[in-house]
Design a protein around this motif. Structure first.
Motif, PDB file in Angstrom:
ATOM      1  N   THR A 153      34.960  50.901  77.991  1.00 53.05           N
ATOM      2  CA  THR A 153      35.300  50.126  76.806  1.00 53.05           C
ATOM      3  C   THR A 153      35.148  50.995  75.564  1.00 53.05           C
ATOM      4  O   THR A 153      34.385  51.967  75.546  1.00 53.05           O
ATOM      5  N   SER A 190      44.680  49.130  88.588  1.00 53.79           N
ATOM      6  CA  SER A 190      43.954  49.424  87.359  1.00 53.79           C
ATOM      7  C   SER A 190      44.591  48.634  86.218  1.00 53.79           C
ATOM      8  O   SER A 190      45.712  48.131  86.345  1.00 53.79           O
ATOM      9  N   ASP A 216      30.133  44.374  87.161  1.00 58.63           N
ATOM     10  CA  ASP A 216      31.174  44.084  86.192  1.00 58.63           C
ATOM     11  C   ASP A 216      31.475  42.593  86.118  1.00 58.63           C
ATOM     12  O   ASP A 216      32.510  42.180  85.602  1.00 58.63           O
ATOM     13  N   ASP A 270      39.860  49.008  83.252  1.00 62.69           N
ATOM     14  CA  ASP A 270      39.356  48.834  84.611  1.00 62.69           C
ATOM     15  C   ASP A 270      40.149  49.786  85.487  1.00 62.69           C
ATOM     16  O   ASP A 270      41.356  49.588  85.702  1.00 62.69           O
ATOM     17  N   GLN A 313      40.744  52.185  88.941  1.00 63.83           N
ATOM     18  CA  GLN A 313      40.522  52.508  90.345  1.00 63.83           C
ATOM     19  C   GLN A 313      41.234  53.823  90.620  1.00 63.83           C
ATOM     20  O   GLN A 313      42.426  53.963  90.314  1.00 63.83           O
ATOM     21  N   ARG A 348      34.655  51.230  84.892  1.00 63.06           N
ATOM     22  CA  ARG A 348      35.010  50.343  83.781  1.00 63.06           C
ATOM     23  C   ARG A 348      34.600  51.028  82.490  1.00 63.06           C
ATOM     24  O   ARG A 348      33.485  51.561  82.386  1.00 63.06           O
ATOM     25  N   LEU A 361      31.239  52.048  89.088  1.00 60.22           N
ATOM     26  CA  LEU A 361      30.988  50.845  89.881  1.00 60.22           C
ATOM     27  C   LEU A 361      30.843  51.112  91.370  1.00 60.22           C
ATOM     28  O   LEU A 361      30.510  50.205  92.135  1.00 60.22           O
ATOM     29  N   GLU A 391      39.689  47.708  76.786  1.00 68.73           N
ATOM     30  CA  GLU A 391      38.990  47.493  78.049  1.00 68.73           C
ATOM     31  C   GLU A 391      39.783  48.145  79.177  1.00 68.73           C
ATOM     32  O   GLU A 391      40.943  47.806  79.395  1.00 68.73           O
TER      33      GLU A 391
END
Length: 273
Positions: free
Chosen positions: A229, A104, A11, A261, A263, A227, A212, A259
């Motif tokens: 998009t 996140s 990433d 991200d 966790q 991740r 990831l 976008e």
């Protein structure tokens, strides 16, 4: 003269503790160099022209090997080497996972005046992921975003975005996403098919998802990182407000780049602080 390389995660983050080892065609090590804090390797050791093997290692990541040719000028440009988290191609353990909002982000980017971008994020959201034990494409994800938590760093702009011209947070306080299926796009990539409910409108929306990797956290749990998009059109969700400038350019673009991200913590709840 020498070797240059850039070491990155999938990433795009620099791997500052990476080690680059170069061996000749007999397998003899001829160079060993460490990446700097920006993930860059620049070593001036003189190498004889010819073919070499470059091996990049870093704790927590799977090793990567590639070939390199040293030119007559003694230069070897390896370029960007991408490292995958150790076990990154293995799927997360099946069962429930809980999205951790503190680690996140849910962000969106819109074009402004046709020449720049405005970045925003939602600060209040939650979600769950269910990894199917038999077939990963049967996995599910659900998420809820509080529309009033939009934050672009400008109070006046945020107030306008919360108004009936855009999100209308009084009437539609929640933005929800529920997956309807997954399609594999690679060993660690999927297209997530789902339905997004926003501003009183429900539309099918696909997410381009990259896995990831999974690892232990300092609190005794297991975490997985993703991740994702996508692009949204405001008019698809009945947000048609715009102001056209004299030059005929819209003040705010009609397309949003989203976008995510993410966790997630293994289990059906977050650990207690």
């Amino acid at each position: 003269m020498g070797l240059t390389a850039r070491i990155r995660t999938r990433d795009g983050w620099a791997v500052s503790h990476a080690v680059v080892t170069v061996t000749d065609m007999t397998g003899t090590q001829v160079l060993r160099a460490e990446a700097d804090p920006e993930g860059a390797v620049q070593d001036t050791t003189e190498l004889a022209p010819g073919a070499y093997t470059v091996i990049v290692t870093a704790v927590g990541y799977a090793p990567a090997a590639s070939s390199a040719i040293v030119t007559a000028g003694g230069r070897a440009q390896v370029g960007t080497v991408t490292l995958a988290r150790q076990g990154g191609t293995e799927l997360p353990p099946p069962g429930p996972w809980t999205i951790d909002p503190a680690h996140s982000s849910v962000a969106a980017v819109a074009q402004h005046l046709g020449i720049s971008s405005v970045h925003g994020r939602f600060t209040d959201f939650s979600g769950t992921i269910e990894i199917a034990p038999d077939e990963v494409t049967k996995s599910r994800v659900e998420a809820v975003i509080r529309a009033a938590s939009i934050d672009t760093g400008n109070g006046m702009r945020d107030g306008h975005l919360k108004s009936p011209d855009f999100l209308d947070v009084e009437r539609y306080p929640e933005i929800t996403y529920r997956s309807t299926g997954l399609t594999a796009a690679g060993s660690d990539r999927w297209t997530v098919h789902g339905e997004l409910a926003m501003h009183g409108v429900v539309r099918p929306v696909d997410l381009d998802l990259a896995y990831l990797g999974t690892g232990a956290d300092p609190w005794g749990g297991t975490r997985a990182a993703f991740r994702a998009t996508t692009e949204l059109r405001r008019e698809d969700f009945a947000m048609n407000y715009n102001q056209v400038l004299q030059a005929g350019i819209a003040a705010i673009g009609t397309t949003l780049k989203v976008e995510l991200d993410i966790q997630a913590v293994q289990g059906d709840s977050l650990p207690q602080a």
